[in-house]
Design a protein around this motif. Structure first.
Motif: not given
Length: 375
Positions: A196-220
């Motif tokens: 979620t937007p809150d996750d991207l803003a402040s949640a820890p990310l190092d628990d994930f083996d990988a992060i996938v950016v979806g199609i057209r995410a930089y636009e949407g």
């Protein structure tokens, strides 16, 4: 309709319609639809069965719609491949009048071992006189177009996959509107967490083996642009990021770890059968855990990919080459770079089309990309 005008016979096809009334629209006419006495609709229409989960049952639902005036009775049954079974295998059904609907849940039990091929389970309603109904339909009906029923056989396609995946893989996914990929990765057995937007803003990310950016995410997803540095920091600290096709905004300096460019119009491969050359067949993207070969690019639909990179910093390595007939080869469809302690991937391959269509090679390749984060 047949007419005669001044001695000349004229035949004209005229759609049969009926008159209806709406309290807001007033009187209007609708086309007469010819439909089965019972419409049989299944959901999902396609699912995948990885070899690692072949012994697990698959759930699906059947929605029946009665259209027979005065009602209809019979049983819902299934035609299955040899060695497969559905539970329950038959259900008695009785409708009192047209317009009634009901939904029933079922479970498919495949055999313990299946080859990588597509299997079909057919749902069929058989009424008391022996008539078989094995099609359903959805009605496309908007004010600005002519209403039309779209008919489809009541079949569930089960695509068995010879696709290996590291165990307990946890993936963060940054999805934009209309992205079908997260659901397909979950079918593969991936633990997918929608960020979620809150996750991207402040949640820890190092628990994930990988992060996938979806199609057209930089636009949407403006929050992705705003907090993109957190994604780059995640990679620099040892994470794996996989960015699927995005449009021109993605080339804004600072979004990718190193400079990239796209041509205008963008490079793409429209021939879905175009030959694919692996520039480094021994690269881990093509070997671990699934060995990628020419067979994995068979059965693709619509296109190979779009929004390929046109040029890139030398710190990226292109991994594939392909071309439309009569055009120069393109190498910007899958590039990889080391960034800090981690790995960054951009791919314009149309995986978002292939995965919902059950293309085995797309699942095997995506599994390898995700496995980069498990090492």
């Amino acid at each position: 309709m047949a007419l005669e005008v001044r001695g000349i016979a004229v035949q004209e096809e005229v759609e049969a319609t009926y008159r209806d009334v709406d309290q807001w629209r007033g009187e209007f006419r609708r086309p007469v639809r010819v439909v089965p006495a019972v419409a049989v609709n299944v959901e999902p229409q396609l699912t995948v069965l990885p070899a690692s989960r072949a012994s697990e049952p698959l759930s699906f639902s059947v929605r029946l719609i009665a259209e027979e005036p005065g009602g209809i009775a019979g049983s819902l049954r299934f035609d299955v491949p040899e060695g497969w079974r559905v539970e329950p295998d038959s259900v008695p059904i009785r409708f009192a009048s047209a317009g009634e609907e009901l939904v029933r849940e079922f479970t498919i039990h495949p055999p313990a071992e299946v080859d990588q091929e597509r299997f079909v389970v057919q749902a069929v309603f058989i009424d008391e006189s022996g008539r078989r109904f094995d099609r359903g339909y959805s009605l496309v009906d908007y004010e600005h177009i002519h209403p039309r029923p779209l008919f489809r056989s009541a079949t569930i396609d089960v695509q068995a996959l010879d696709a290996e995946l590291p165990e307990n893989l946890r993936v963060g996914y940054i999805a934009s509107t209309g992205d079908p990929v997260p659901a397909t990765l979950a079918e593969l057995g991936v633990d997918v967490v929608l960020l979620t937007p809150d996750d991207l803003a402040s949640a820890p990310l190092d628990d994930f083996d990988a992060i996938v950016v979806g199609i057209r995410a930089y636009e949407g997803r403006p929050d992705l642009v705003a907090h993109n540095q957190r994604l780059l920091d995640y990679v620099a600290e040892g994470g794996t990021a996989i960015v699927q096709y995005n449009q021109y905004q993605y080339t804004t300096p600072g979004l990718a770890p190193y400079p990239i460019e796209m041509a205008r119009p963008h490079d793409r491969i429209t021939d879905h059968t175009a030959e694919v050359t692996l520039l480094d067949p021994q690269h881990r993207v093509f070997t671990t855990p699934n060995r990628i070969t020419d067979a994995d690019f068979e059965g693709w639909i619509q296109e190979r990919g779009l929004y390929f990179l046109n040029s890139w910093d030398d710190r990226y390595s292109p991994l594939m080459e392909m071309a439309d007939p009569g055009e120069d080869p393109k190498r910007g469809g899958l590039v990889i770079a080391e960034y800090g302690e981690g790995t960054y991937v951009y791919t314009g391959l149309a995986l978002f089309r292939q995965l919902p269509a059950g293309v085995p090679g797309a699942y095997r390749l995506f599994a390898n990309l995700l496995a980069l984060g498990a090492e």
